[in-house]
Design a protein around this motif. Structure first.
Motif, PDB file in Angstrom:
ATOM      1  N   THR A 162     -63.536 -35.235  19.371  1.00  0.00           N
ATOM      2  CA  THR A 162     -64.809 -35.730  18.851  1.00  0.00           C
ATOM      3  C   THR A 162     -64.530 -36.656  17.669  1.00  0.00           C
ATOM      4  OG1 THR A 162     -65.913 -33.669  19.475  1.00  0.00           O
ATOM      5  CG2 THR A 162     -67.064 -35.110  17.922  1.00  0.00           C
ATOM      6  N   PRO A 163     -64.745 -37.967  17.811  1.00  0.00           N
ATOM      7  CA  PRO A 163     -64.519 -38.890  16.684  1.00  0.00           C
ATOM      8  C   PRO A 163     -65.509 -38.632  15.557  1.00  0.00           C
ATOM      9  CG  PRO A 163     -64.617 -40.071  18.783  1.00  0.00           C
ATOM     10  CD  PRO A 163     -65.109 -38.679  19.048  1.00  0.00           C
ATOM     11  N   ASP A 164     -65.060 -38.878  14.331  1.00  0.00           N
ATOM     12  CA  ASP A 164     -65.974 -38.798  13.191  1.00  0.00           C
ATOM     13  C   ASP A 164     -67.090 -39.814  13.374  1.00  0.00           C
ATOM     14  OD1 ASP A 164     -64.297 -36.935  12.142  1.00  0.00           O
ATOM     15  OD2 ASP A 164     -63.456 -38.230  10.583  1.00  0.00           O
ATOM     16  N   ARG A 165     -68.288 -39.433  13.003  1.00  0.00           N
ATOM     17  CA  ARG A 165     -69.426 -40.341  13.101  1.00  0.00           C
ATOM     18  C   ARG A 165     -69.506 -41.216  11.854  1.00  0.00           C
ATOM     19  NH1 ARG A 165     -70.357 -40.328  18.382  1.00  0.00           N
ATOM     20  NH2 ARG A 165     -70.675 -38.207  19.189  1.00  0.00           N
ATOM     21  N   LEU A 201     -64.552 -48.922  17.648  1.00  0.00           N
ATOM     22  CA  LEU A 201     -63.542 -48.407  16.736  1.00  0.00           C
ATOM     23  C   LEU A 201     -64.019 -48.383  15.300  1.00  0.00           C
ATOM     24  CD1 LEU A 201     -60.306 -50.131  18.068  1.00  0.00           C
ATOM     25  CD2 LEU A 201     -61.085 -47.806  18.466  1.00  0.00           C
ATOM     26  N   ILE A 207     -64.244 -45.149  12.949  1.00  0.00           N
ATOM     27  CA  ILE A 207     -63.442 -44.014  13.418  1.00  0.00           C
ATOM     28  C   ILE A 207     -62.277 -43.819  12.455  1.00  0.00           C
ATOM     29  CG2 ILE A 207     -62.024 -43.066  15.276  1.00  0.00           C
ATOM     30  CD1 ILE A 207     -63.686 -44.442  17.276  1.00  0.00           C
ATOM     31  N   VAL A 215     -60.695 -37.727  13.778  1.00  0.00           N
ATOM     32  CA  VAL A 215     -61.190 -37.037  14.968  1.00  0.00           C
ATOM     33  C   VAL A 215     -61.020 -35.535  14.774  1.00  0.00           C
ATOM     34  CG1 VAL A 215     -60.704 -38.924  16.585  1.00  0.00           C
ATOM     35  CG2 VAL A 215     -58.946 -37.196  16.118  1.00  0.00           C
ATOM     36  N   HIS A 218     -58.665 -31.098  12.409  1.00  0.00           N
ATOM     37  CA  HIS A 218     -59.142 -32.444  12.080  1.00  0.00           C
ATOM     38  C   HIS A 218     -57.953 -33.337  11.755  1.00  0.00           C
ATOM     39  CE1 HIS A 218     -60.828 -35.745   9.616  1.00  0.00           C
ATOM     40  NE2 HIS A 218     -61.819 -35.645  10.490  1.00  0.00           N
ATOM     41  N   PHE A 234     -60.522 -42.051  23.779  1.00  0.00           N
ATOM     42  CA  PHE A 234     -61.557 -42.009  22.751  1.00  0.00           C
ATOM     43  C   PHE A 234     -61.654 -43.350  22.022  1.00  0.00           C
ATOM     44  CE2 PHE A 234     -57.833 -41.048  20.269  1.00  0.00           C
ATOM     45  CZ  PHE A 234     -58.095 -41.509  18.990  1.00  0.00           C
ATOM     46  N   THR A 235     -60.797 -44.328  22.363  1.00  0.00           N
ATOM     47  CA  THR A 235     -60.899 -45.678  21.816  1.00  0.00           C
ATOM     48  C   THR A 235     -60.629 -46.673  22.931  1.00  0.00           C
ATOM     49  OG1 THR A 235     -58.546 -45.865  21.264  1.00  0.00           O
ATOM     50  CG2 THR A 235     -59.976 -44.902  19.598  1.00  0.00           C
TER      51      THR A 235
END
Length: 356
Positions: free
Chosen positions: A193-196, A214, A217, A220, A287, A351-352
């Motif tokens: 889950t990427p940081d928002r 990107l 980000i 994660v 994290h 995720f990217t």
């Protein structure tokens, strides 16, 4: 006369189908068994019925493994000539890796005289100033199931078992024909889950603040979850060293590379590792701070120096996954619960730089 000819054609077709079915059944019973790691893609096709469609790592073969007549393909730059390569029959020589999964060690248009190999056909051709890789289909990418079963597997893969790989068993005949026999879920699943990024100021759209996937980000959260019915131990090394950034297109000359690709945990680091026992249904989260220089990337079309993922210029070339890679059994020997560790690496979805 016409009726007799029509009957002969029908009989020949039925006989051909019966022969192929018998051939596949014989291979399923007597062929050499290999194991492939996969994940479901498209479980339903209304034109073909209920089935699970799989994608394997061996479906993508880089140019460095081309042999025989394929060795000249990387120099082929004419688009029309590249298109004519599609459906070419090829043979993938295989070897089991340290975890027991079959990997391609060579791809040729000539049938190998020894070893285990799969016969396939070329599909998509990836080029960048010459062919960089090819997609090969081997006829083991689809498993037919009873009505509704394929949809149930898709629902599990997207929901309850999201991030859990599937291992398949394939029987291989002497001519390279493969027959998909069975599949099984891995006990561990991995999701990212990427940081928002923070919400944009009032009156300013998020698109204006974050023009690329990107942007923002900086980290994660990785979750490892036990989906099996037995206890499983995971290894949490200091500073996130149980995890790696894995470039999706490692053969792309204009792709980005992780600066820590050659990093290996030291004996002292492994000694400080936490072995965490996950009971069925339990999860552990870690994290990763991607703004830390240890997680920066370099390269790309502009040969950029080491830079954070959030700041790369060519976002679609920065295609990365997170991989969980625990230490070897030898490194953990004598540690409590070491026998419960699954030493097979787990890789997330992209995720990217795009989506799977």
């Amino acid at each position: 006369m016409k009726l007799r000819l029509a009957l002969l054609v029908v009989v020949a077709q039925v006989a051909g189908v019966a022969f192929m079915a018998a051939q596949r059944e014989w291979i399923a019973r007597t062929g050499t068994t290999i194991t492939l790691r996969t994940a479901p893609i498209d479980p339903h096709d209304p034109m073909r019925g209920e089935f699970v469609r799989f994608r394997y790592g061996i479906n993508t073969v880089p140019a460095r493994l081309f042999r025989g007549g394929l060795a000249a393909w990387p120099r082929l730059t004419d688009y029309r000539a590249q298109r004519r390569l599609r459906d070419t029959v090829v043979y993938a020589s295989l070897r089991a890796d340290e975890h027991g999964f079959a990997q391609v060690i060579a791809l040729s248009d000539e049938q190998p005289s020894e070893g285990i190999f799969l016969r396939g056909r070329v599909g998509y051709v990836a080029e960048s100033g010459g062919i960089q890789s090819v997609q090969v289909r081997y006829g083991v990418e689809s498993l037919y199931l009873q009505q509704g079963a394929a949809r149930a597997i898709e629902d599990l893969a997207r929901g309850e078992r999201r991030g859990v790989p599937i291992d398949t068993t394939v029987a291989v005949g002497g001519s390279g024909l493969g027959v998909l026999r069975a599949f099984a879920w891995e006990p561990l699943g991995l999701t990212v889950t990427p940081d928002r990024p923070p919400a944009p100021p009032q009156g300013q759209t998020r698109a204006a603040r974050a023009p690329s996937p990107l942007a923002g980000i900086t980290g994660v959260t990785v979750e490892l979850k036990n989906f099996g019915n037995r206890d499983v131990a995971i290894v949490d090394l200091p500073d996130g060293q149980s995890f790696r950034l894995r470039a999706d297109a490692e053969e792309d000359p204009e792709g980005y590379r992780w600066v820590g690709a050659d990093r290996r945990p030291s004996a002292a680091t492994v000694g400080d590792a936490r072995l965490i026992v996950l009971k069925p249904g339990e999860a552990h989260r870690v994290h990763l701070n991607l703004a830390d220089p240890a997680w920066w990337v370099e390269g790309g079309p502009g040969h950029e120096p080491a830079t954070p993922l959030a700041e790369v210029r060519e976002r679609w070339r920065a295609r990365f996954r997170i991989e969980y890679a625990p230490p070897s059994p030898e490194q953990l020997r004598g540690r409590p619960h070491a026998e419960l560790v699954r030493h097979v690496p787990l890789t997330s979805r992209l995720f990217t730089g795009g989506i799977d």
